[in-house]
Design an enzyme around this catalytic site. Sequence first.
Site, PDB file in Angstrom:
ATOM      1  N   ARG A  63       0.855  -1.179   0.000  1.00 11.63           N
ATOM      2  CA  ARG A  63       0.000   0.000   0.000  1.00 11.63           C
ATOM      3  C   ARG A  63       0.893   1.231   0.000  1.00 11.63           C
ATOM      4  O   ARG A  63       1.916   1.272   0.674  1.00 11.63           O
ATOM      5  CB  ARG A  63      -0.931   0.014   1.218  1.00 11.63           C
ATOM      6  CG  ARG A  63      -2.039  -1.032   1.157  1.00 11.63           C
ATOM      7  CD  ARG A  63      -3.047  -0.688   0.065  1.00 11.63           C
ATOM      8  NE  ARG A  63      -4.161  -1.623   0.003  1.00 11.63           N
ATOM      9  CZ  ARG A  63      -4.236  -2.656  -0.810  1.00 11.63           C
ATOM     10  NH1 ARG A  63      -3.221  -2.905  -1.638  1.00 11.63           N
ATOM     11  NH2 ARG A  63      -5.297  -3.432  -0.826  1.00 11.63           N
ATOM     12  N   GLU A  73      -4.009   7.466  -5.678  1.00 10.50           N
ATOM     13  CA  GLU A  73      -3.899   6.935  -7.038  1.00 10.50           C
ATOM     14  C   GLU A  73      -5.140   7.300  -7.854  1.00 10.50           C
ATOM     15  O   GLU A  73      -6.257   7.069  -7.375  1.00 10.50           O
ATOM     16  CB  GLU A  73      -3.722   5.414  -6.993  1.00 10.50           C
ATOM     17  CG  GLU A  73      -2.423   4.999  -6.307  1.00 10.50           C
ATOM     18  CD  GLU A  73      -2.308   3.509  -6.076  1.00 10.50           C
ATOM     19  OE1 GLU A  73      -1.196   3.008  -5.898  1.00 10.50           O
ATOM     20  OE2 GLU A  73      -3.362   2.819  -6.068  1.00 10.50           O
ATOM     21  N   HIS A 115       0.817   0.945 -10.410  1.00 11.45           N
ATOM     22  CA  HIS A 115      -0.008  -0.053  -9.720  1.00 11.45           C
ATOM     23  C   HIS A 115      -0.372  -1.211 -10.654  1.00 11.45           C
ATOM     24  O   HIS A 115      -1.541  -1.540 -10.859  1.00 11.45           O
ATOM     25  CB  HIS A 115      -1.284   0.582  -9.151  1.00 11.45           C
ATOM     26  CG  HIS A 115      -1.847  -0.193  -8.006  1.00 11.45           C
ATOM     27  ND1 HIS A 115      -2.466   0.412  -6.921  1.00 11.45           N
ATOM     28  CD2 HIS A 115      -1.915  -1.533  -7.761  1.00 11.45           C
ATOM     29  CE1 HIS A 115      -2.878  -0.522  -6.074  1.00 11.45           C
ATOM     30  NE2 HIS A 115      -2.554  -1.702  -6.569  1.00 11.45           N
ATOM     31  N   VAL A 116       0.653  -1.841 -11.205  1.00  9.93           N
ATOM     32  CA  VAL A 116       0.430  -2.927 -12.162  1.00  9.93           C
ATOM     33  C   VAL A 116       1.076  -4.242 -11.741  1.00  9.93           C
ATOM     34  O   VAL A 116       1.065  -5.204 -12.506  1.00  9.93           O
ATOM     35  CB  VAL A 116       0.942  -2.544 -13.575  1.00  9.93           C
ATOM     36  CG1 VAL A 116       0.111  -1.431 -14.168  1.00  9.93           C
ATOM     37  CG2 VAL A 116       2.426  -2.150 -13.523  1.00  9.93           C
TER      38      VAL A 116
END
Length: 320
Positions: free
Chosen positions: A234, A263, A284-285
């Site tokens: 996170r 995000e 965030h992949v």
Amino acid sequence: MSPHRVVFLDAATLPFPLSFDASLGIRYEAFESTSAQALAGRIDGAEIVITNKVRLDAAQLRRASALKLICVAAAGTDNIDLTTAAALGIGVHNVPDYGSESVAEHVIASLFALRRELRAYASAASDGRWGRSPHFCWLGPSIHDLAGSVLGIVGRGRIGQATARKARALGMQVLFAQTPGKPCADDEREIDSLLADVDAVSLHIPLTPATRGLIDARRLGLMKPQAVLINTGRGALVDPFALAQALRTGVIAAAAIDVLEQEPPRAGHPLLAPHLKNLLLTPHVAWASQGAQQRLATRLVELVTGHVKAAQTAPTATAT
């Protein structure tokens, strides 16, 4: 038979379309995204809501009188008021294990990229530095092997364990940190002690009051100057201002960050600064391999289908 209305509030977060058996009487609506203003209208009358990051708080849950099930298209449930959902008899199911291997592979890929300086050497091959070398190779930043190095892992859930297995297979020594707020197991290290001894640290814990800002300026200062930090957990586990400063001043060698506290990030975020050449920032992949997306879509369909079949076969009350 009345149709079972199912809505996916942010379906654009999962490129795999969901498909349901037509015989089940499911009326499925997929919205690419849902604003706070549109939320109430979209969940009104819905029996099942699927959400990835759209928040469902107590007031929204109380207004959704038809709601029976929330499916979270993610591993966590921190965007749902679980206490209110339980009080209202609304089931909440997440999908905890769809992306463990994908995230673990991202961590290992990040370790290779950072420890072997792959971006720096790829640039040297194409910008003319290799061509100007008097030798067969061009040598710049120090290249470090993964084999024989020490990886510290904070978090012993599915992803932390998957990361540990892959790291050990590469010849790395793995140390687990004590999870904040929990007793320290015999094979765990207190986090400050662990940070001082590892060549890399990877974060795999949920965001709680005890873990927010876990990696701050003080703890970054405990790490070796040649150590690297990886965060696929996170965003708010790491103080972004402290990390940016640590990267600029050489407190640590590099970092790979896949998650931010907000995000998508706003302009001016400290980790978006163009001069942070020792930062590998991805949007965030880590979770998003094709296999992980397919597993997530399949599990969501199973959760919805299971609920609908159970509702259709449940005995109905009869008047006496």
